[in-house]
Design a protein around this motif. Structure first.
Motif, PDB file in Angstrom:
ATOM      1  N   PHE A  72      40.330  40.084  44.821  1.00 22.20           N
ATOM      2  CA  PHE A  72      41.562  40.616  44.508  1.00 22.20           C
ATOM      3  C   PHE A  72      41.479  40.923  43.074  1.00 22.20           C
ATOM      4  O   PHE A  72      41.501  40.264  42.057  1.00 22.20           O
ATOM      5  N   THR A  73      41.779  42.234  42.869  1.00 22.28           N
ATOM      6  CA  THR A  73      41.865  43.024  41.502  1.00 22.28           C
ATOM      7  C   THR A  73      40.776  43.123  40.819  1.00 22.28           C
ATOM      8  O   THR A  73      40.846  43.909  39.740  1.00 22.28           O
ATOM      9  N   THR A  74      39.624  42.778  41.415  1.00 23.57           N
ATOM     10  CA  THR A  74      38.418  42.913  40.875  1.00 23.57           C
ATOM     11  C   THR A  74      37.342  44.087  41.017  1.00 23.57           C
ATOM     12  O   THR A  74      37.439  44.546  42.163  1.00 23.57           O
ATOM     13  N   PRO A  75      36.884  44.656  40.085  1.00 21.33           N
ATOM     14  CA  PRO A  75      36.323  46.217  40.431  1.00 21.33           C
ATOM     15  C   PRO A  75      34.882  45.628  40.973  1.00 21.33           C
ATOM     16  O   PRO A  75      34.374  44.600  40.632  1.00 21.33           O
ATOM     17  N   GLY A  76      34.321  46.675  41.564  1.00 21.63           N
ATOM     18  CA  GLY A  76      32.680  46.278  41.873  1.00 21.63           C
ATOM     19  C   GLY A  76      31.846  45.957  40.913  1.00 21.63           C
ATOM     20  O   GLY A  76      31.007  45.232  41.092  1.00 21.63           O
ATOM     21  N   SER A  77      32.280  46.439  39.623  1.00 24.22           N
ATOM     22  CA  SER A  77      31.114  46.255  38.378  1.00 24.22           C
ATOM     23  C   SER A  77      31.117  44.790  37.996  1.00 24.22           C
ATOM     24  O   SER A  77      30.191  44.333  37.084  1.00 24.22           O
ATOM     25  N   VAL A  78      31.979  43.869  38.732  1.00 22.22           N
ATOM     26  CA  VAL A  78      31.972  42.402  38.422  1.00 22.22           C
ATOM     27  C   VAL A  78      30.606  41.859  38.865  1.00 22.22           C
ATOM     28  O   VAL A  78      30.101  40.681  38.418  1.00 22.22           O
ATOM     29  N   TRP A  79      29.829  42.656  39.817  1.00 18.97           N
ATOM     30  CA  TRP A  79      28.547  42.168  40.149  1.00 18.97           C
ATOM     31  C   TRP A  79      27.409  42.766  39.512  1.00 18.97           C
ATOM     32  O   TRP A  79      26.232  42.689  39.813  1.00 18.97           O
ATOM     33  N   ASP A  80      27.680  43.359  38.435  1.00 22.08           N
ATOM     34  CA  ASP A  80      26.318  44.065  37.772  1.00 22.08           C
ATOM     35  C   ASP A  80      25.472  43.058  37.213  1.00 22.08           C
ATOM     36  O   ASP A  80      24.188  43.446  37.496  1.00 22.08           O
TER      37      ASP A  80
END
Length: 310
Positions: A72-80
């Protein structure tokens, strides 16, 4: 779309001209009835094509498809960083959600629309042997997708995700009791910038042990569309995916943060996931909700070990 607008404008002009020439009651009523129908159809058509997408996806690499679903609220870039430390050849699909990270909001229900678009995406792209890695709400979506598409989803990795958050936070409260129109939601929506900032700061501090990451989490919350933040969270509180677990055939790794204690956390995971077949539960010590921030190397080790060795 421009052609339709032009035709509608021409139609309205012709109706006006006709009405000026003919003042007969019945004819005017029939014209106005046709005009209302035409306008209603145009507005419906225009809304259908102007609705923002529920998901945006960044794709990189080639190989086995891996769908990365943030919380929640987190962009996909958190997985970079996770993508950079993933062993093997993979085509990575990093998903972001409407209303977060600058993406345009959508109408409610929010979660259900996201779920349907993700299922449609897997079908339209004809993805097979899919691996889904989901954090928090992303784990909920992973279960929903795997339950709906058992022949397409090969493996799940659920990171600090629980099937029924409401049961832990509000024991005994039913789904029917969770509504968009509530005093809590009204309070959240009416907060001024300073008040909301204080609330968001406390939430961010409770989600990671790394002080340097608190501002990252805070900025994601503050960047969110306020209604999406409030009503989307309501959608999550209504979820109870325990009833869908027996439909999931994918091999599943559940990685939980040992917070507040490893005993309490593991008991909660075992209880909530008891009906999920083919699962393995791993607990990570010294971590809060964002394990990818608090224990990244250990997280990569668990993910790669599961994918490489099963």
């Amino acid at each position: 779309m421009l052609m339709i607008i032009e035709k509608c404008n021409n139609f309205l002009l012709s109706v006006t001209f006709y009405d000026e020439l003919h003042q007969r009651g019945n004819q005017k009523q029939n014209i106005m009835k046709s005009l209302k129908i035409t306008i209603a159809f145009f507005l419906l058509f225009n809304f259908a094509f102007s609705q923002a997408p529920a998901i945006t996806i960044d794709i990189s690499g080639s190989g086995t498809p891996v769908l990365f679903l943030p919380g929640f609220t987190t962009p996909g870039s958190v997985w970079d960083e996770t993508v950079a430390n993933l062993n093997g050849n993979h085509q990575n699909y990093l998903v972001s959600y409407a209303g977060f990270d600058g993406n345009a909001p959508i109408a409610m229900p929010w979660y259900d629309t996201i779920k349907k678009e993700l299922i449609a995406y897997v079908n339209e792209k004809k993805l097979t042997d899919v691996i889904i890695i989901g954090h928090s709400m992303g784990g909920n979506l992973a279960i929903d997708i795997a339950a709906s598409l058992p022949d397409s989803i090969k493996s799940l990795i659920l990171i600090d995700s629980i099937p029924c958050m409401r049961e832990l936070m509000m024991p005994g409260v039913t789904e029917a009791q969770i509504q968009y129109d509530s005093s809590y939601n009204k309070q959240m929506l009416s907060m001024n910038k300073e008040q909301f900032n204080q609330t968001a700061t406390m939430m961010a501090q409770n989600m990671t042990n790394k002080k340097e990451k608190v501002n990252t989490l805070l900025n994601w919350i503050l960047k969110a569309d306020r209604e999406t933040y409030v009503y989307g969270y309501t959608d999550l509180l209504k979820l109870d995916l325990r009833k869908s677990l027996d439909k999931v055939t994918a091999k599943t790794l559940i990685i939980g943060a040992a917070f507040p204690t490893i005993e309490t956390a593991k008991t909660n995971y075992e209880k909530q996931y008891k009906d999920l077949p083919n699962k393995h539960i791993e607990m990570i010590s010294d971590s809060k909700h964002f394990i990818m921030f608090d224990q990244p190397e250990l997280l990569y080790e668990k993910i790669n070990g599961f994918l490489n060795n099963g």
